[in-house]
Structures are given as C-alpha cells and as structure tokens.
Design a protein around this motif. Structure first.
Motif, PDB file in Angstrom:
ATOM      1  N   ARG A   1       0.857  -1.210   0.009  1.00  0.00           N
ATOM      2  CA  ARG A   1       0.090  -0.052  -0.013  1.00  0.00           C
ATOM      3  C   ARG A   1       0.883   1.332  -0.204  1.00  0.00           C
ATOM      4  O   ARG A   1       0.598   2.221  -0.713  1.00  0.00           O
ATOM      5  CB  ARG A   1      -0.762   0.013   1.363  1.00  0.00           C
ATOM      6  CG  ARG A   1      -2.138  -0.886   1.198  1.00  0.00           C
ATOM      7  CD  ARG A   1      -2.954  -0.818   2.220  1.00  0.00           C
ATOM      8  NE  ARG A   1      -4.033  -1.659   2.276  1.00  0.00           N
ATOM      9  CZ  ARG A   1      -5.183  -1.534   2.931  1.00  0.00           C
ATOM     10  NH1 ARG A   1      -5.255  -0.600   4.151  1.00  0.00           N
ATOM     11  NH2 ARG A   1      -6.161  -2.439   2.942  1.00  0.00           N
TER      12      ARG A   1
ATOM     13  N   VAL B   1       2.279   2.213  -3.566  1.00  0.00           N
ATOM     14  CA  VAL B   1       1.305   2.694  -4.516  1.00  0.00           C
ATOM     15  C   VAL B   1       1.356   3.769  -5.222  1.00  0.00           C
ATOM     16  O   VAL B   1       1.523   3.970  -6.423  1.00  0.00           O
ATOM     17  CB  VAL B   1       0.020   1.902  -4.157  1.00  0.00           C
ATOM     18  CG1 VAL B   1      -1.055   2.895  -4.970  1.00  0.00           C
ATOM     19  CG2 VAL B   1      -0.573   0.745  -3.992  1.00  0.00           C
ATOM     20  N   GLU B   2       1.222   4.957  -4.440  1.00  0.00           N
ATOM     21  CA  GLU B   2       1.300   6.368  -4.643  1.00  0.00           C
ATOM     22  C   GLU B   2       2.589   6.883  -5.290  1.00  0.00           C
ATOM     23  O   GLU B   2       2.619   7.168  -6.536  1.00  0.00           O
ATOM     24  CB  GLU B   2       0.816   7.266  -3.661  1.00  0.00           C
ATOM     25  CG  GLU B   2       0.563   8.450  -3.979  1.00  0.00           C
ATOM     26  CD  GLU B   2       0.005   9.568  -3.069  1.00  0.00           C
ATOM     27  OE1 GLU B   2      -0.043  10.683  -3.404  1.00  0.00           O
ATOM     28  OE2 GLU B   2      -0.251   9.207  -1.900  1.00  0.00           O
TER      29      GLU B   2
ATOM     30  N   VAL C   1      -7.288  -3.223  -2.228  1.00  0.00           N
ATOM     31  CA  VAL C   1      -7.266  -1.589  -2.146  1.00  0.00           C
ATOM     32  C   VAL C   1      -5.850  -1.113  -2.872  1.00  0.00           C
ATOM     33  O   VAL C   1      -6.235  -0.200  -3.454  1.00  0.00           O
ATOM     34  CB  VAL C   1      -6.973  -1.410  -0.561  1.00  0.00           C
ATOM     35  CG1 VAL C   1      -6.857  -0.015  -0.423  1.00  0.00           C
ATOM     36  CG2 VAL C   1      -8.488  -1.718   0.031  1.00  0.00           C
ATOM     37  N   SER C   2      -4.867  -1.804  -2.664  1.00  0.00           N
ATOM     38  CA  SER C   2      -3.838  -1.429  -3.329  1.00  0.00           C
ATOM     39  C   SER C   2      -4.026  -1.373  -4.943  1.00  0.00           C
ATOM     40  O   SER C   2      -3.670  -0.203  -5.480  1.00  0.00           O
ATOM     41  CB  SER C   2      -2.617  -2.413  -3.060  1.00  0.00           C
ATOM     42  OG  SER C   2      -2.169  -2.505  -1.635  1.00  0.00           O
TER      43      SER C   2
ATOM     44  N   THR D   1      -6.870  -1.156  -6.487  1.00  0.00           N
ATOM     45  CA  THR D   1      -7.706  -0.226  -6.702  1.00  0.00           C
ATOM     46  C   THR D   1      -7.183   1.323  -6.643  1.00  0.00           C
ATOM     47  O   THR D   1      -7.500   2.138  -7.688  1.00  0.00           O
ATOM     48  CB  THR D   1      -9.052  -0.164  -5.928  1.00  0.00           C
ATOM     49  OG1 THR D   1      -9.600  -1.385  -5.680  1.00  0.00           O
ATOM     50  CG2 THR D   1     -10.039   0.973  -6.203  1.00  0.00           C
ATOM     51  N   ASN D   2      -6.366   1.690  -5.852  1.00  0.00           N
ATOM     52  CA  ASN D   2      -5.621   2.822  -5.676  1.00  0.00           C
ATOM     53  C   ASN D   2      -4.543   3.122  -6.824  1.00  0.00           C
ATOM     54  O   ASN D   2      -4.584   4.205  -7.559  1.00  0.00           O
ATOM     55  CB  ASN D   2      -4.711   2.969  -4.481  1.00  0.00           C
ATOM     56  CG  ASN D   2      -5.938   3.086  -3.266  1.00  0.00           C
ATOM     57  OD1 ASN D   2      -6.916   3.458  -3.307  1.00  0.00           O
ATOM     58  ND2 ASN D   2      -5.258   2.928  -2.049  1.00  0.00           N
TER      59      ASN D   2
ATOM     60  N   ALA E   1      -6.948   3.704  -9.777  1.00  0.00           N
ATOM     61  CA  ALA E   1      -7.498   5.360  -9.776  1.00  0.00           C
ATOM     62  C   ALA E   1      -6.548   6.431 -10.158  1.00  0.00           C
ATOM     63  O   ALA E   1      -6.954   7.367 -10.801  1.00  0.00           O
ATOM     64  CB  ALA E   1      -8.090   5.383  -8.185  1.00  0.00           C
ATOM     65  N   ILE E   2      -5.372   6.219  -9.569  1.00  0.00           N
ATOM     66  CA  ILE E   2      -4.381   7.338 -10.009  1.00  0.00           C
ATOM     67  C   ILE E   2      -4.143   7.440 -11.488  1.00  0.00           C
ATOM     68  O   ILE E   2      -3.975   8.326 -12.081  1.00  0.00           O
ATOM     69  CB  ILE E   2      -3.106   7.197  -9.095  1.00  0.00           C
ATOM     70  CG1 ILE E   2      -3.437   7.284  -7.350  1.00  0.00           C
ATOM     71  CG2 ILE E   2      -2.060   8.163  -9.341  1.00  0.00           C
ATOM     72  CD1 ILE E   2      -2.243   6.822  -6.840  1.00  0.00           C
TER      73      ILE E   2
ATOM     74  N   GLN F   1      -7.095   8.722 -13.313  1.00  0.00           N
ATOM     75  CA  GLN F   1      -7.390  10.280 -13.236  1.00  0.00           C
ATOM     76  C   GLN F   1      -6.292  11.083 -13.977  1.00  0.00           C
ATOM     77  O   GLN F   1      -6.641  12.360 -14.237  1.00  0.00           O
ATOM     78  CB  GLN F   1      -7.100  10.582 -11.820  1.00  0.00           C
ATOM     79  CG  GLN F   1      -8.209  10.102 -10.804  1.00  0.00           C
ATOM     80  CD  GLN F   1      -7.909  10.244  -9.149  1.00  0.00           C
ATOM     81  OE1 GLN F   1      -7.056  10.725  -9.136  1.00  0.00           O
ATOM     82  NE2 GLN F   1      -8.937   9.893  -8.438  1.00  0.00           N
TER      83      GLN F   1
END
Length: 657
Positions: free
Chosen positions: A601, A604-605, A637-638, A640-641, A644-645, A648
């Motif tokens: 997690r 991820v970003e 969750v990881s 999906t994130n 999503a990034i 976007q």
C-alpha cells in the motif's frame, strides 16, 4: 456485493494473449459487407449458407463438387490450421544474438507455422520480399508433421524440449500420401505468408520438378492467377549427374507471385548503352517537346530566335527564344519535334536518364546514355546475370565455415542478392521462414553493403536435430559439437550469420550499417493456462494464484506483451526505477509495465505518480497501456488505488497478468 476488478486480468484464453483469430476477423469483414449473412449459431457467430447462396445467385460449390483447381486429402484441415490462433510466444535470447541493443534483424528458432501466426499482429502488410527454399519432397526431406490440436506441444516434442517420443521421419513414397503430406505442410504456411506481404510485395519459392506443378497451383489459389509473375529457371549446376538416360538436370525453378496486381515491376538488370541512331528510329507521332537545359555546341553565345532548324526527318521547330552561353542552353528549350518522338515517350526516356544534346548549328538532335535503364528480369537466371551455381555456393560456404560438406545443396549468395536487388529498396523487410544455413540473411547484409541500404531480414528456422549417426548429418553435428552448441540446424544458421557479418565488415571497412541479429525462440506462453487437476483441485487453485510460469524472466514477459500487442520485436525497451520498483517502457511509452513480484500500500502512490510523470515525458503516440503482475498487489485496495491514480491522469488501459 462483489467488487469489480479495477484492472482487466489477462489470461491464456484472452484474445490479447494469442495470435490473431483470423476466423473472427473474416466474420467481422463479412458482417460489414453483408450484415444479413452473419447470424448467431449454436457456437456463436456463423455464416448462413442459404443467404450466401442467395447473394451470389447460388453459385457455390463444395469440396466434393467437380471444379477447376488442386484438391487433396486434408486440404480442409490445412486451411483450418492456418486460421487457428497460436497460444505460443517468442522468448528473447540475447546471449545467442549479435548487437542485441541496436540491430533490427531477427533470427527466430521455431516451427515456422506457429511463428508465422505470432508475427501477424506485428508484421502483417509490412514485408516487401519473402524468399523460401522449402523441402523439395524428394523422399528424404523432413516434412513438418503438424498436429491439429496443439502445434506448440508438437513442436516441443519434435525438438526434444519435452518428453513425448515423437520421431522426425522422412516422407517416402511408400507412405501412400507422398504429395498430400507435402501439400498439407505448405498450404497453411503460404496462406499466412501472403498476409505478411505489403500490397507491392513479392514471394519467391525455390522448387524442383517434383512439386513444381503442385506448388504453382497452390500459389495461384492463394495469391490469384492474375498475380503470377513468372516461373524462373535457375541454372544450379554446370556438371549435372549422368544418372538419367533421358535428360540431364541442370536447372531448378523459382516461382514468383506478387501480393497484388498493382505491384511495381521487378527492377531487372542494367541495359547496355545504345547508339543514338537506334533511339532516333522510334515510330512515334510528332509531339511538342520540352527539353532540359543541355549542350548547344557549335552555336555562338547569344539568343536563338524561334524558327525551323535541322533537315530531313530530324527537323525541329524552336518555339521560343533560347539563350546560349559557353556552349550550353541557359534555359530549357521548347521544341516541336519532327524526329518521331511523342511527348509520352520522351518523358519516359528522360525518366530513365537520357541526355538531350544539340550537336550542330542545324539543331540536329542526338541522344546519349551510358546506361539505358533497367530491363525486365529474364526468366533464365544464370552466370550471364551474375548468379552462381550450387557448386559455387558450396565452395563459398565451406570457406566461410572452414569445412566442406556441412550443408548440403546451399543456395549461392549471388542468387539471393539478385532477387533482393530485383524488388527491394533501402529500408525494406525481407523474410525467409525456411532459413536453412541463413543464405538470405547473408545476402541482405551483402546487398546493403553494396548499395548502402538498410534492409532488414527476418529468418525463421526449425531447430531440427542433427544426428552424428546419420551420414548426411554427421559433419554438421560435429561442427556444432566442436563449438559446444546444441546439435541442430538453427545453430548453423546463427553461426553462418555471425561469420558472414565479420566477412562483410572486413571487406567493407567503411560500411557501418546493421550486421547484427536478435535471436528469439518459440515456446509456450508465459501466461499459465488453466489446467485443473481433477483429483487435487485445492492444489491446482494454489498453483494458479501466480499467473506467470515459473522460470520465465521479466524480459520474456515484456516481449510477449510487445508481440501480442502488435509491436515490432526490435522496438526499444527502457527501464527506470520508480517508487522503488523497476518499470519498463516499450516502444517509447506505448506500453509501461511493472512486473515487480510485490507492491505494498505504501508503494502504490509513488509508483503510480512516477509512471504518470514518465508517460507524460515520453508523450507516446496513441493511448498508453499500463500492465502489472496480478499477484503483486497485497490486497484489492492497493490495486484499486493504482488504477484510480492512473485513470485520473489519462491512462485508461490498465491490465494485469
């Protein structure tokens, strides 16, 4: 409620992981042309035969009907085999290659049927010339025994990569299917080969008398009779065997077809210089001609006034004033000719490089040309056009490899150079999927060195095993053994390419073009197929949590992605570390792939943001795709994130393996 997976998971059953499904593509084309023809059947989309008969006025036949053409047992299966998608892949082998990072040439080891299927997405409609020298079906040739169920497994068994006990045997007349077996082998390969050619492309196929008629009939069916160019006779020997009391065989044949009737003419050979008198006796009507600036020897400097000049049949009218300076016309000269050249004929001659000279005060035209263009190829190929024989080919290969008799009946480099020069330009792609000793690759490099071209070659050769116990294969097997290489024909191909490149480089020290090649090997897909063990389903589920096969590298996966997405196998792949993970850019950012085994997690970003920034910097042509290893994410969750990034920031195509 079940959450929808934010990434499309690619499996072995997805179209993206296979070669093109030609049946589906054909159905889609029919649906566009005749929507009423395609309907829903028990197994999906199908053609309504009754509607088809109506559309063509019931002018339909079946294989059982009497009709003109070549038919044989197994033809329907051979046709279907060409349409069956391949689930294989091509694995990169940098260790067997030369100049891996920079070369644009390819040497692929594998069953050419499967390889041709895999190349469709990347190379369809891009190849200018295909030359093949297939087995002649003499009774001793190896004939590919294609398995209609799983040709990849068949290939792996044949080449000893998995146990199966399948033997490679010759095709003898005692089999009762002598011609049939050969036709079933050739037909699907020729069908797939046609799709690789450009609209202006050509295919040349070497053959002897035994299967000449069958080969020509098959090519007429696949390419169309209107696209038959010629059957060339090549003088393969000056010393034929005297075994037959009827004839001495000195020639073989090369059957040539074009992809479409719009193809340009074959370039041919240089015509010798011709005299002015011959050129002037063309029976063409009088026309109004505009000549370029040329020599005006015999005239004083100044301006010639319009009027009639010359005499007899060579009289011309000068239509506009023409300035002469230092024996040359300063501006183009506009004449009305009386020497029997039409404007169209003149334009044709000027395009060939004819020089117009006004040699006397009477403006008597004469024409000179050191080389009078290129004439059509003669259908006889021999030493008069600079092409050697089998004996010369054997001698040149023996010199290159350092031993005689390693390869039986090789083709001379001069023959392949002659064909390459006849229809290719500087940046064209040349394919040979029965590569043998690699003569075609050698010829492409030699032709490039001769004219400064940058042609690319793509060779395919089955790693057919060589047996030291077989008298015909003993020397070749020993040659491989002395170099600690596997005993197979593909190793001879690669070694010949390496040595040919060194020889060409030594003979042409100023030549700095591509003399390398990338090696790939056919194998089953890197993506694990669902193969459940009915007696232990729990273990099967555990084994399939990882979708990529054991023992496969990230490079293996990257090139399968490129291949299945239709990218060139020589596209650049760049790697950067983003967010602590290795990320690969394929073809300048068309595909960005992170195949790290684990993504937490916290990672991820920075990983997703790094990918976005790199994609923006690369600014790829078209929509960029991003691919991850499905099992890498610690939780949904990881995953999906990350998705999503990326979404976007404009990355819409996100996949997982």
């Amino acid at each position: 409620m079940k959450n929808e997976d934010p990434m499309k998971k690619l499996t072995a059953a997805d179209p993206e992981t296979k070669s093109p499904d030609l049946v589906d593509e054909n159905l889609e084309r029919l649906k566009v042309l005749f929507p009423e023809l395609v309907t829903e059947g028990p197994d999906g989309a199908a053609v309504n035969v009754d509607v088809l008969k109506t559309l063509v006025g019931d002018k339909t036949v079946t294989d059982a009907d009497e009709k003109f053409g070549l038919n044989w047992h197994g033809k329907r299966h051979a046709r279907q085999l060409a349409l069956t998608p391949s689930t294989g892949t091509l694995r990169p082998c940098p260790e067997d290659s030369v100049d891996w990072d920079t070369t644009q040439n390819l040497m692929i080891e594998g069953d050419n049927l499967e390889v041709l299927k895999l190349l469709q997405k990347s190379y369809a409609g891009k190849v200018k010339l295909i030359y093949i020298d297939p087995p002649y079906n003499t009774g001793k040739d190896f004939v590919y025994p294609d398995d209609f169920k799983d040709n990849i497994r068949n290939y792996l068994e044949l080449t000893g990569q998995i146990e199966g006990g399948r033997k490679i045997s010759s095709n003898t007349e005692a089999s009762g299917r002598f011609h049939t077996d050969w036709l079933n082998m050739m037909y699907p390969r020729l069908r797939l080969a046609r799709a690789l050619l450009r609209p202006d492309g050509y295919i040349f196929v070497s053959i002897d008398q035994g299967e000449l008629a069958s080969l020509t009939s098959v090519l007429r069916e696949i390419f169309g009779e209107e696209n038959e160019v010629a059957i060339f006779s090549w003088v393969r020997t000056k010393t034929p065997a005297a075994l037959s009391k009827k004839t001495k065989t000195v020639a073989e044949f090369i059957v040539c077809f074009q992809r479409s009737a719009s193809s340009e003419s074959l370039f041919g050979i240089e015509k010798p210089a011709q005299s002015a008198n011959t050129l002037l006796n063309q029976p063409n009507p009088v026309g109004e001609l505009t000549f370029p600036v040329g020599t005006a020897a015999g005239f004083e400097d100044g301006v010639l006034q319009p009027g009639s000049y010359g005499s007899d049949s060579y009289e011309v009218d000068l239509l506009e004033t023409a300035e002469v300076r230092s024996g040359r016309f300063v501006t183009p000269v506009k004449l009305r000719a009386r020497f029997r050249w039409s404007q169209a004929y003149l334009d044709e001659q000027l395009a060939l490089g004819v020089t117009v000279r006004i040699a006397t005060k009477k403006l008597l035209p004469s024409y000179e040309k050191a080389s009078y263009g290129r004439e059509a190829l003669p259908n006889l190929i021999d030493d008069k056009v600079g092409v050697g024989t089998n004996e010369q080919a054997g001698a040149e290969l023996a010199e290159l490899l350092g031993a005689k008799g390693i390869v039986s009946f090789p083709k001379p480099v001069s023959l392949l150079r002659y064909l390459v020069a006849s229809c290719t330009n500087a940046n064209d792609i040349v394919v040979d999927f029965f590569a043998g000793s690699g003569t075609t690759g050698h010829a492409v490099m030699a032709q490039n060195a001769g004219d400064g071209g940058q042609r690319r070659y793509l060779l395919v050769q089955l790693p057919e095993p060589l047996d030291e116990g077989n008298e015909d294969q003993k020397l070749a097997a020993e040659f491989c053994g002395q170099r600690d290489k596997p005993h197979n024909i593909a190793e001879l191909t690669k070694e010949r390419l390496r040595r040919a490149a060194k020889k060409i480089s030594a003979e042409n020290p100023m030549f700095e073009r591509d003399l390398g090649f990338r090696t790939f090997k056919l194998d089953s897909s890197n993506i694990r197929a669902w193969e459940p063990d009915r007696e232990d389903l729990d273990q099967t589920l555990l084994d399939h949590t990882e979708h990529l096969k054991d023992g496969r590298t990230e490079q293996d996966v990257l090139y399968e992605i490129a291949l299945k997405l239709g990218l060139d196998l020589c596209v650049p792949i760049e790697t950067k570390t983003l967010g602590g993970k290795a990320v690969h850019s394929i073809a300048g950012g068309v595909v960005l792939a992170c195949l790290a085994p684990q993504i937490t997690r916290d990672e991820v970003e920075p990983l997703a943001q790094g990918i976005v920034e790199w994609r923006n910097a690369l600014d790829p042509v078209g929509t960029a795709a991003c691919i991850f290893r499905d099992s890498a994410f610690v939780d949904d969750v990881s995953k999906t994130n990350v998705a999503a990034i990326l979404e976007q920031n404009g990355v819409k195509s996100i996949r997982s393996l």
